[in-house]
Design a protein around this motif. Structure first.
Motif, short mmCIF file in Angstrom:
data_model
loop_
_atom_site.label_atom_id
_atom_site.label_comp_id
_atom_site.label_asym_id
_atom_site.label_seq_id
_atom_site.Cartn_x
_atom_site.Cartn_y
_atom_site.Cartn_z
N GLY A 45 7.50 11.64 7.48
CA GLY A 45 7.87 10.37 8.01
C GLY A 45 8.26 9.48 7.29
O GLY A 45 8.03 8.04 7.48
N GLY A 46 7.55 10.13 6.14
CA GLY A 46 8.27 9.11 4.61
C GLY A 46 10.41 8.76 4.41
O GLY A 46 10.95 8.88 5.32
N ARG A 47 10.22 8.00 3.34
CA ARG A 47 11.87 7.07 2.87
C ARG A 47 12.36 7.85 2.10
O ARG A 47 11.93 8.29 0.83
N VAL A 102 3.79 10.99 -1.77
CA VAL A 102 3.94 9.11 -1.48
C VAL A 102 4.82 9.04 -0.10
O VAL A 102 5.04 9.97 0.39
N HIS A 103 5.13 7.83 0.58
CA HIS A 103 5.79 7.81 1.23
C HIS A 103 6.64 7.19 1.04
O HIS A 103 7.89 7.43 1.80
N VAL A 104 7.72 7.07 -0.08
CA VAL A 104 9.36 6.42 -0.51
C VAL A 104 9.23 6.96 -1.79
O VAL A 104 8.63 7.25 -2.70
N VAL A 105 10.31 7.96 -2.20
CA VAL A 105 10.95 8.11 -3.06
C VAL A 105 12.57 7.67 -3.63
O VAL A 105 13.08 7.92 -2.00
N LEU A 106 12.02 6.93 -4.19
CA LEU A 106 13.60 6.61 -5.17
C LEU A 106 14.09 7.11 -5.63
O LEU A 106 13.73 6.38 -7.45
N ASP A 107 14.93 7.73 -5.61
CA ASP A 107 15.04 8.64 -6.58
C ASP A 107 16.84 8.47 -7.69
O ASP A 107 18.32 8.91 -6.25
N GLY A 143 0.89 -1.60 -0.04
CA GLY A 143 -0.12 -0.10 -0.16
C GLY A 143 1.02 1.50 0.38
O GLY A 143 0.56 2.38 -0.67
N ASP A 144 2.48 1.16 0.16
CA ASP A 144 3.13 2.18 0.24
C ASP A 144 2.65 2.87 -1.68
O ASP A 144 3.36 2.15 -2.23
N ARG A 145 3.08 4.20 -1.56
CA ARG A 145 3.10 5.34 -2.55
C ARG A 145 4.49 5.30 -2.74
O ARG A 145 5.14 5.74 -1.79
N VAL A 146 5.01 4.79 -3.91
CA VAL A 146 6.71 5.62 -3.91
C VAL A 146 6.82 5.78 -5.56
O VAL A 146 6.68 5.59 -6.60
#
Length: 321
Positions: free
Chosen positions: A231-233, A209-214, A142-145
């Motif tokens: 609180g995201g990553r 979004v909860h997570v960013v993978l940049d 369910g995390d939005r990434v």
């Protein structure tokens, strides 16, 4: 033996095809008959003289850091059963853009049945990085990434593995060709960050979004950071847009955001091999498929580098030997 050397820093044209004596494995080593060589974005930076403290390489040197092929000979003390087996391995200062590579036997990883040598080469670094990164930056169902540079070799793997783990994937890339390539992996949202309102599109589709993978860095990475919920990553591991998008420490602390940088992804060899084996197993079962956009014969290594630098490459660029 044919190989590529760099005798001076400069543009892609400094990648020069030359000849060297045939190598032979020493004690504890194997000789790999190379079929495919991996090509990384960071190698273009090193070739230009921008390796910095992380990659303090000086000419003359042999580029290339990994290959896939077949073990042609083994040195003293190595199990002769390795001969004839398909393997993938990182290489050392002896280079990777070459016809035959001599490497320590302890570093080779067998390629599973059902995985081609090009796919194995494509997974050598990007697969290990993707699975290692997702160990450091866990994704929950369910995390939005948001994945930037999603049509790159690493980005495409992250899109697939995040979906497999139950995440909602926003794939961001530049240009119609890259977006079309991404759609085969069925991300939930696809955005073109050549469009000035791309961040508004992401916010409208996700609410944040909860997570960013940049994997892009620069202005794209900084804009992506602003889409994070408290609180995201955030992982700042890419530089194609100019620099790592490492966010301000006070801003991250105030918002409770956890940041992972490129230094966190420099895994020790045994850990890197563990992540690689996980990626190879995932490819063998069809869980992930490397996005290989273009291959070049060894003597055209300069074209592979040029495609990466001009951001024309889709997915992985590989050298065939």
């Amino acid at each position: 033996m044919r190989l590529i050397e760099v005798t001076r820093f400069g543009g892609p044209e400094v990648l020069t095809l030359t000849e060297a004596a045939e190598p032979a494995p020493g004690p504890g080593e194997v000789l790999v008959e190379v079929a495919v060589a991996d090509v990384l974005w960071v190698e273009t930076m090193i070739r230009r003289g921008h390796g910095g403290a992380y990659f303090p390489v000086r000419p003359p040197y042999r580029p290339g850091v990994g290959v896939a092929g077949t073990v042609g000979a083994v040195g003293a003390g190595v199990d002769p059963g390795w001969a004839g087996r398909r393997v993938v391995t990182r290489t050392d200062e002896r280079g990777g853009y070459l016809e035959r590579a001599v490497v320590p036997a302890e570093g080779i990883v067998p390629v599973p049945d059902g995985v081609s040598l090009p796919d194995a080469a494509a997974l050598l670094h990007d697969g290990a990085t993707a699975f290692g990164l997702l160990d450091l930056v866990p994704v929950r169902g369910g995390d939005r990434v948001l994945v930037t540079a999603a049509a790159g070799g690493l980005g495409a793997l992250l899109v697939q593995e995040v979906r497999a783990r139950g995440g909602v994937v926003v794939a961001a890339a530049r240009g119609p060709a890259k977006l079309d390539a991404l759609r085969r992996f069925a991300p939930d949202v696809v955005v073109d960050y050549a469009e000035p309102d791309w961040t508004e599109q992401v916010r409208a589709a996700t609410g944040g979004v909860h997570v960013v993978l940049d994997g892009a860095g620069g202005d794209y990475g900084r804009a992506a950071f602003d889409l994070l919920l408290d609180g995201g990553r955030f992982s700042a591991h890419g530089t194609p847009a100019g620099e790592f998008a490492v966010p301000d420490r006070e801003a991250t602390r105030a918002r409770g955001i956890t940041v992972t940088g490129i230094a966190d992804l420099r895994f020790p060899p045994d850990q890197a091999r563990r992540h690689l084996r996980a990626a190879l197993d995932a490819a063998a079962t069809g869980r992930v498929t490397p996005l290989i956009g273009q291959t070049y014969p060894l003597h055209r290594a300069s074209e592979a580098h040029r495609a990466l630098e001009e951001r024309a490459a889709i997915g992985k660029a590989l050298l065939t030997v």
